[in-house]
Design an enzyme around this catalytic site. Structure first.
Site: not given
Ligand code: ATP
Ligand code: MG
Length: 563
Positions: A42, A267, A277
């Site tokens: 994104e 992850r 983020k």
């Protein structure tokens, strides 16, 4: 016969469980022996080392199976996304070697298609427009132990839903007034299946679509469709989407469209930093760091600026391993991988970071050119000349007036070898009015010149130096960890910002480098002997000013070797 994979490359690779799944699919011919992966960021921030792992994994799989790899922007959130992020992501993926050829896609280009699919679900009685507010929807949703409650709007006739959905699209409602929901099962033990939201109203300008849309698909609705549209075979994502998979499956089955295989992995996390983020953005916006590419950040652009190579990052992600369970990788492992790479490829040079002047009183007022080896690991790198003269700089830490036992560098009356040059003896220590050492007066032994000298005198220490008259000045930035805690964002009591290391940057305004560095180019990497690996800064270096970032310290120093 068509080859199934780039076999040599694949044989040598430590196989992770994803390769085993794909091998299995190859055997059964599930996807007609095709492999097509993607990286779907994104564009709401810069990429970090975890994203790099995902790129290396997805691209690596496509490469190893002679498949294809797409870069796709999941740009469904107009309020948080920016063109700056899109551009930085493209640059980073390319730099890491993720070769998407011409396959760069944007989810927003699929909005028409997604809208039509939503209409299809409404017509089939599988989606409805809901008037409940966000809070109400949350309350109606139930919990893991309690079933959810059906919304009063749930049984609206399809005709009414169609007309309301069209009005939503046409901008007749305000943000939050209506949503489109899938009609699945409010009692499902999987909360993701309790009539999830497919569209929300967002009156905001989109960086690619402008004001064409004021309804935007949710991640849950959009993501599986994006993969389906692009013909992705193996949709690799992180573990938190494991229990969203039944929902993606539901959408794809209801629509009867092509169905990729989703595979989840854990992850990659890194200690002494944060990876969210949102938190990285906070560090940037509140100026704890100097932008997303501040060399202390865990972003790809920061690591590049710091001097990391794509090879080192790829090796790090390979060595961290792809697993089914969450784990934290050591920052030391990242540093190990860049050290290993630079050790092979970076030329050695001499640079004095904290200078102390040394006058060699018995040296004639001439200049000698001495031979220095560029890279002992790589004979093809050759040698260079370095000037030696009466006045040199050495490192302040290479002199001690009252040394502890075992200190083999300069002390009053003691001797040390100057790398590639002579053995010198400290004859006199000059101090200022505050008692600080400002200069050393030394003598040299002309018979001890490196390589050609006739003396076989040996000393225990060797130090680096730079000829004062020939030195090139540079600003040098030394970095330490950005956080003082191994896991700054897992403390329940304290905000992650409380763990910021106040000493993470040491700025040296004036360091002295050997003259061969005069024309060093932004991005060039060197080993400053005994001081670490350094890279010419790409952001602040100008025609008139050289700026160096320390990439990483050296593990070993040759300080004790006689030479
Ligand atoms: P958010 O969605 O909260 O903005 P994100 O880090 O998930 O943050 P995306 O842009 O969605 O950001 O990530 C793109 C891809 O990178 C996703 O497929 C995701 O699975 C993967 N990814 C993100 N973080 C990591 C990580 N730490 N380790 C491995 N892969 C990651
Ligand atoms: Mg995400």
């Amino acid at each position: 016969m068509e080859e199934k994979k780039n076999s040599e490359e694949l044989q040598n690779k430590p196989k992770n469980f994803i390769y085993e799944i794909i091998d299995g699919d190859m055997e059964t011919g599930k996807f007609g022996n095709k492999v097509h992966t993607r990286f779907p960021p994104e564009p709401n921030g810069y990429l970090h080392i975890g994203h790099a792992a995902s790129i290396c994994l997805n691209y690596g799989i496509a490469r190893d199976y002679n498949g294809k790899f797409n870069l796709r922007f999941d740009d469904t959130n107009p309020e948080k996304e920016e063109v700056e992020y899109v551009e930085s992501i493209i640059e980073d993926v390319k730099w890491l070697g993720g070769n998407f050829e011409d396959r760069i896609f944007y989810a927003s280009d699929y909005f028409d298609k997604m809208y039509n699919w939503a209409v299809e679900l409404i017509k089939n009685g599988k989606a409805y427009v809901d008037d409940l507010s966000a809070d109400e929807i949350r309350a109606y949703r139930g919990t893991l132990t309690e079933p959810g409650k059906e919304s009063p709007s749930r049984n609206r006739p399809a005709e009414e839903n169609l007309s309301l959905f069209e009005k939503m699209k046409n901008g007749e409602f305000k943000n939050g007034e209506k949503v489109l929901r899938a009609k699945i099962d409010m009692t499902s033990p999987n909360l993701n299946l309790r009539d999830p939201i497919m569209y929300r109203i967002v009156h905001a300008e989109h960086h690619r679509q402008g004001n064409k849309w004021c309804i935007y698909p949710t991640y849950d609705w959009a993501h599986g469709l994006e993969d389906s549209i692009e013909g992705i075979t193996h949709s690799i994502c992180t573990l938190e989407f494991e229990n969203h998979r039944p929902l993606y499956d539901w959408f794809l089955n209801e629509l009867g469209v092509y169905h990729p295989q989703q595979i989840e992995f854990a992850r990659i996390n890194l200690n002494y930093t944060v990876m969210s983020k949102r938190k990285l953005l906070k560090l940037v916006q509140e100026k704890y760091v100097d932008g997303w590419d501040d060399p202390r950040m865990p972003t790809v652009s920061a690591l590049r600026r710091r001097g990391y190579t794509p090879e080192a990052i790829r090796n790090f992600t390979d060595n961290s391993g792809i697993a089914k369970r969450d784990k934290v990788s050591e920052y030391a492992l990242l540093e190990f991988s860049i050290r290993e790479d630079l050790n092979k490829h970076a030329n050695r040079v001499m640079a004095v970071l904290h200078p102390l002047k040394v006058v060699i009183t018995n040296y004639p007022g001439t200049v000698e050119e001495l031979d220095a080896v560029n890279n002992p690991e790589d004979p093809s790198a050759g040698t260079r000349k370095i000037p030696f003269s009466k006045e040199i700089f050495v490192e302040q830490s290479d002199f001690m007036e009252n040394p502890p036992k075992g200190y083999h560098r300069l002390v009053p009356g003691g001797e040390v070898r100057l790398r590639y040059a002579y053995i010198i003896k400290c004859e006199e220590v000059i101090k200022n009015e505050n008692g600080e050492v400002t200069e050393l007066r030394c003598s040299y032994d002309a018979e001890t010149r490196s390589g050609t000298g006739t003396s076989n005198k040996k000393v225990k220490g060797t130090i680096h130096w730079v000829s004062a008259a020939h030195a090139v000045e540079a600003e040098v930035r030394l970095y330490d960890r950005l956080f003082t805690a191994e896991s700054p964002d897992s403390d329940k009591e304290k905000d992650f910002l409380e763990f910021i290391n106040p000493n993470s940057l040491e700025l040296i305004p004036k360091a002295y480098l050997e003259p061969s560095l005069k024309n060093a180019k932004p991005g060039e990497r060197f080993q400053f002997e005994r001081n670490g690996y350094f890279c010419v800064d790409t952001k602040y270096t100008t025609k008139d000013k050289l700026v160096f970032n320390r990439t990483v310290t050296l593990k070993d120093s040759w300080g004790k070797k006689a030479n």
